[in-house]
Design a protein around this motif. Structure first.
Motif, PDB file in Angstrom:
ATOM      1  N   LEU A   1      76.684  59.420   9.816  1.00  0.00           N
ATOM      2  CA  LEU A   1      78.109  59.293   9.462  1.00  0.00           C
ATOM      3  C   LEU A   1      78.971  59.460  10.712  1.00  0.00           C
ATOM      4  N   ALA A   2      78.638  60.454  11.536  1.00  0.00           N
ATOM      5  CA  ALA A   2      79.409  60.684  12.767  1.00  0.00           C
ATOM      6  C   ALA A   2      79.284  59.493  13.719  1.00  0.00           C
ATOM      7  N   GLU A   3      78.076  58.930  13.839  1.00  0.00           N
ATOM      8  CA  GLU A   3      77.919  57.738  14.697  1.00  0.00           C
ATOM      9  C   GLU A   3      78.734  56.570  14.156  1.00  0.00           C
ATOM     10  N   ALA A   4      78.836  56.483  12.819  1.00  0.00           N
ATOM     11  CA  ALA A   4      79.617  55.389  12.216  1.00  0.00           C
ATOM     12  C   ALA A   4      81.111  55.581  12.439  1.00  0.00           C
ATOM     13  N   ARG A   5      81.560  56.828  12.497  1.00  0.00           N
ATOM     14  CA  ARG A   5      82.995  57.097  12.651  1.00  0.00           C
ATOM     15  C   ARG A   5      83.439  57.055  14.104  1.00  0.00           C
ATOM     16  N   ARG A   6      82.639  57.650  15.010  1.00  0.00           N
ATOM     17  CA  ARG A   6      83.097  57.766  16.400  1.00  0.00           C
ATOM     18  C   ARG A   6      81.957  57.599  17.392  1.00  0.00           C
ATOM     19  N   GLY A   7      80.950  56.817  17.037  1.00  0.00           N
ATOM     20  CA  GLY A   7      79.829  56.604  17.941  1.00  0.00           C
ATOM     21  C   GLY A   7      79.394  55.142  17.945  1.00  0.00           C
ATOM     22  N   ARG A   8      78.096  54.930  18.116  1.00  0.00           N
ATOM     23  CA  ARG A   8      77.574  53.578  18.328  1.00  0.00           C
ATOM     24  C   ARG A   8      77.433  52.760  17.043  1.00  0.00           C
ATOM     25  N   LEU A   9      77.627  53.373  15.878  1.00  0.00           N
ATOM     26  CA  LEU A   9      77.562  52.586  14.633  1.00  0.00           C
ATOM     27  C   LEU A   9      78.955  52.220  14.130  1.00  0.00           C
ATOM     28  N   ARG A  10      79.959  52.491  14.945  1.00  0.00           N
ATOM     29  CA  ARG A  10      81.332  52.152  14.559  1.00  0.00           C
ATOM     30  C   ARG A  10      81.458  50.629  14.485  1.00  0.00           C
ATOM     31  N   GLY A  11      81.950  50.140  13.355  1.00  0.00           N
ATOM     32  CA  GLY A  11      82.151  48.692  13.199  1.00  0.00           C
ATOM     33  C   GLY A  11      80.866  47.916  12.943  1.00  0.00           C
ATOM     34  N   VAL A  12      79.732  48.604  12.806  1.00  0.00           N
ATOM     35  CA  VAL A  12      78.448  47.923  12.554  1.00  0.00           C
ATOM     36  C   VAL A  12      78.280  47.757  11.040  1.00  0.00           C
ATOM     37  N   ARG A  13      77.897  46.548  10.630  1.00  0.00           N
ATOM     38  CA  ARG A  13      77.787  46.302   9.176  1.00  0.00           C
ATOM     39  C   ARG A  13      76.517  46.940   8.604  1.00  0.00           C
ATOM     40  N   VAL A  14      75.370  46.662   9.240  1.00  0.00           N
ATOM     41  CA  VAL A  14      74.115  47.282   8.790  1.00  0.00           C
ATOM     42  C   VAL A  14      73.448  47.929  10.001  1.00  0.00           C
ATOM     43  N   GLY A  15      73.314  49.243   9.969  1.00  0.00           N
ATOM     44  CA  GLY A  15      72.679  49.974  11.068  1.00  0.00           C
ATOM     45  C   GLY A  15      71.614  50.906  10.520  1.00  0.00           C
ATOM     46  N   LEU A  16      70.710  51.295  11.419  1.00  0.00           N
ATOM     47  CA  LEU A  16      69.675  52.252  11.039  1.00  0.00           C
ATOM     48  C   LEU A  16      69.817  53.430  11.989  1.00  0.00           C
ATOM     49  N   HIS A  17      69.927  54.648  11.438  1.00  0.00           N
ATOM     50  CA  HIS A  17      70.017  55.819  12.308  1.00  0.00           C
ATOM     51  C   HIS A  17      68.816  56.718  12.092  1.00  0.00           C
ATOM     52  N   LEU A  18      68.215  57.167  13.201  1.00  0.00           N
ATOM     53  CA  LEU A  18      67.059  58.062  13.135  1.00  0.00           C
ATOM     54  C   LEU A  18      67.378  59.329  13.919  1.00  0.00           C
ATOM     55  N   HIS A  19      67.176  60.467  13.275  1.00  0.00           N
ATOM     56  CA  HIS A  19      67.443  61.756  13.916  1.00  0.00           C
ATOM     57  C   HIS A  19      66.119  62.501  14.026  1.00  0.00           C
ATOM     58  N   VAL A  20      65.761  62.874  15.237  1.00  0.00           N
ATOM     59  CA  VAL A  20      64.470  63.530  15.464  1.00  0.00           C
ATOM     60  C   VAL A  20      64.715  64.952  15.958  1.00  0.00           C
ATOM     61  N   ASP A  21      64.064  65.899  15.292  1.00  0.00           N
ATOM     62  CA  ASP A  21      64.078  67.274  15.792  1.00  0.00           C
ATOM     63  C   ASP A  21      62.632  67.762  15.692  1.00  0.00           C
ATOM     64  N   PHE A  22      62.312  68.717  14.816  1.00  0.00           N
ATOM     65  CA  PHE A  22      60.903  69.091  14.671  1.00  0.00           C
ATOM     66  C   PHE A  22      60.124  67.934  14.037  1.00  0.00           C
ATOM     67  N   ASP A  23      60.750  67.260  13.062  1.00  0.00           N
ATOM     68  CA  ASP A  23      60.176  66.001  12.580  1.00  0.00           C
ATOM     69  C   ASP A  23      61.297  64.966  12.567  1.00  0.00           C
ATOM     70  N   LEU A  24      61.196  63.992  11.706  1.00  0.00           N
ATOM     71  CA  LEU A  24      62.119  62.861  11.837  1.00  0.00           C
ATOM     72  C   LEU A  24      62.773  62.540  10.492  1.00  0.00           C
ATOM     73  N   GLY A  25      64.039  62.180  10.537  1.00  0.00           N
ATOM     74  CA  GLY A  25      64.733  61.696   9.356  1.00  0.00           C
ATOM     75  C   GLY A  25      65.397  60.380   9.695  1.00  0.00           C
ATOM     76  N   GLY A  26      65.614  59.559   8.679  1.00  0.00           N
ATOM     77  CA  GLY A  26      66.256  58.280   8.941  1.00  0.00           C
ATOM     78  C   GLY A  26      67.087  57.843   7.758  1.00  0.00           C
ATOM     79  N   VAL A  27      68.098  57.044   8.025  1.00  0.00           N
ATOM     80  CA  VAL A  27      68.948  56.561   6.936  1.00  0.00           C
ATOM     81  C   VAL A  27      69.541  55.215   7.328  1.00  0.00           C
ATOM     82  N   LEU A  28      69.722  54.379   6.332  1.00  0.00           N
ATOM     83  CA  LEU A  28      70.378  53.095   6.529  1.00  0.00           C
ATOM     84  C   LEU A  28      71.877  53.300   6.367  1.00  0.00           C
ATOM     85  N   VAL A  29      72.660  52.684   7.260  1.00  0.00           N
ATOM     86  CA  VAL A  29      74.120  52.839   7.220  1.00  0.00           C
ATOM     87  C   VAL A  29      74.728  51.460   6.958  1.00  0.00           C
ATOM     88  N   VAL A  30      75.417  51.328   5.848  1.00  0.00           N
ATOM     89  CA  VAL A  30      75.996  50.035   5.473  1.00  0.00           C
ATOM     90  C   VAL A  30      77.510  50.177   5.423  1.00  0.00           C
TER      91      VAL A  30
END
Ligand SMILES: [Zn+2]
Length: 409
Positions: free
Chosen positions: A196-225
């Motif tokens: 959500l933060a990348e969509a508001r003020r990062g690299r997913l701003r203005g992107v219609r369909v994006g995929l974001h992956l967040h890695v820490d101890f393991d990995l999470g991912g979500v589709l951003v439309v």
């Protein structure tokens, strides 16, 4: 938002639009630019700004570098304006920050915890309670596991099962001065909030369909439309880490086998070099492995690339963004990741594969997403009206900020 019909509703609607625009541009646009962006008459904009300043919601400063004539004004946060408290609860520590409209965040506290819900959340609740004031319009909390709409979280590898986050935070109690209502505590998944933060003020701003992956101890991912992470029907949709996409076959604490999240992240790095892993411990050692074991980093990059390809084959995103440890793996072994991804892409996708990039917000994404969830609830006609009714007395309630770090986005 429903369309406004009376002049009072129109004014309330425009107050929200103007504050939203100031927040989303990080308080960088001038009043005249905002007036144009929002298609307002100049006089209307002046009246709106004056009213919002009187309500301690906005404050104008002259634009820097303006040489001649009447100084151009830039609307930004009021020094006594609303604050969102935002927390990022990781497996081994939490971080709490106070955020102003526009997105400036001041870190208030960072504290390690022992990995149990009681220690992690009760200590955070006490810290939040210590920073509550009439300026605080809500608290947003990011957690490293699936979060249902009612605030119950599961973090399989820490043994958290249906943990009631709002109850353990204890912020609604009558004993807490300036306590918050249930609708002022927003609990969300760290990956979805980082997206959500990348969509508001990062690299997913203005992107219609994006995929974001967040890695820490393991990995999470979500589709951003269209700027929104797809949360699923009950709020727990962002679980790409528990799909068998990375080529592994280990049983996972979530109950499934071969989960992608087991092959990417700090746990996988530790396991690769034969160190103990699990339970959200070993961050420092994992950083060492990242810096010293090329083989462990490349194994993670290959598994990450394979899963990215599977998700690109399925969802056709324009861009794939990485945060947390994902950005560091990208920086160190981007070519391995790209090659591994390319090998598993459908032929029709290879000609124009999506861009893969580190996110713009680094490790701060989840925290800033938690802030966005608070301001999303506040920036409504009802939220602003409630602020007006309980407006802090001028000068009586300045923010307390033990400055650990101060940064502007
Ligand atoms: Zn799993």
């Amino acid at each position: 938002m429903k369309s406004a019909t009376t002049s009072g509703e129109l004014r309330a609607h425009n107050r929200v639009r103007l504050l939203r625009a100031v927040h989303d541009c990080a308080a960088t646009r001038t009043r005249s630019q905002l007036t144009r962006d929002l298609n307002l008459a100049r006089g209307t904009a002046s009246v709106l700004v004056a009213g919002l300043a009187e309500d301690a919601l906005l404050h104008e400063e002259p634009a820097s570098g303006h040489a001649r004539g009447r100084p151009t004004q830039v609307p930004g946060p009021h020094p006594l304006g609303p604050l969102a408290l935002a927390a990022d609860v990781r497996e081994d520590a939490w971080e709490l920050a106070a955020c102003e409209l526009g997105g400036r965040a001041t870190v208030l506290e960072v504290r390690p915890h022992d990995g149990t819900p009681e220690d992690a959340l009760a200590s955070l609740g006490r810290a939040v309670a210590g920073h509550l004031s009439r300026r605080v319009v809500g608290v947003g909390v990011a957690l490293a596991g699936p979060v249902r709409h009612d605030g119950l979280v599961d973090i399989a590898h820490l043994g958290w099962r249906s943990v009631d986050v709002p109850r353990l935070l204890g912020l609604g109690s009558a004993d807490v001065p300036h306590g918050l209502g249930p609708d002022q505590v927003a609990v969300g998944n760290d990956t979805a909030l980082a997206a959500l933060a990348e969509a508001r003020r990062g690299r997913l701003r203005g992107v219609r369909v994006g995929l974001h992956l967040h890695v820490d101890f393991d990995l999470g991912g979500v589709l951003v439309v269209d700027g929104r992470p797809l949360a699923g029907a009950s709020g727990v949709g962002a679980e790409f880490g528990h799909m068998p996409l990375g080529g592994g076959d280990r049983p996972c604490a979530c109950g499934a086998t071969g989960c992608w999240g087991q092959e990417v992240g700090a746990n996988a790095l530790l396991r690769h070099v034969g160190l103990a892993y699990g339970g959200g411990r070993g961050r420092r050692q994992a950083e060492e492995v990242l810096a010293t074991s090329r083989e462990a980093v490349e194994a993670g990059a290959r598994a990450l690339g394979l899963g990215v390809a599977a998700l690109v084959n399925a969802h056709d995103p324009e861009v794939v963004t990485l945060s947390g440890l994902g950005a560091e793996v990208w920086e160190r072994a981007g070519e391995v990741l790209t090659e591994s991804c390319g090998s598993a892409l459908m032929a029709i996708r290879r000609e124009r594969p999506p861009r893969i990039e580190a996110g713009a917000l680094g490790w701060r994404g989840a925290l800033l997403g938690a802030m966005e969830s608070v301001f999303d609830a506040f920036l409504t006609p009802e939220g602003l009206e409630r602020w007006r009714e309980t407006r802090p007395d001028q000068g009586a309630d300045t923010p307390e900020s033990r400055n650990v770090t101060h940064y502007t986005l």
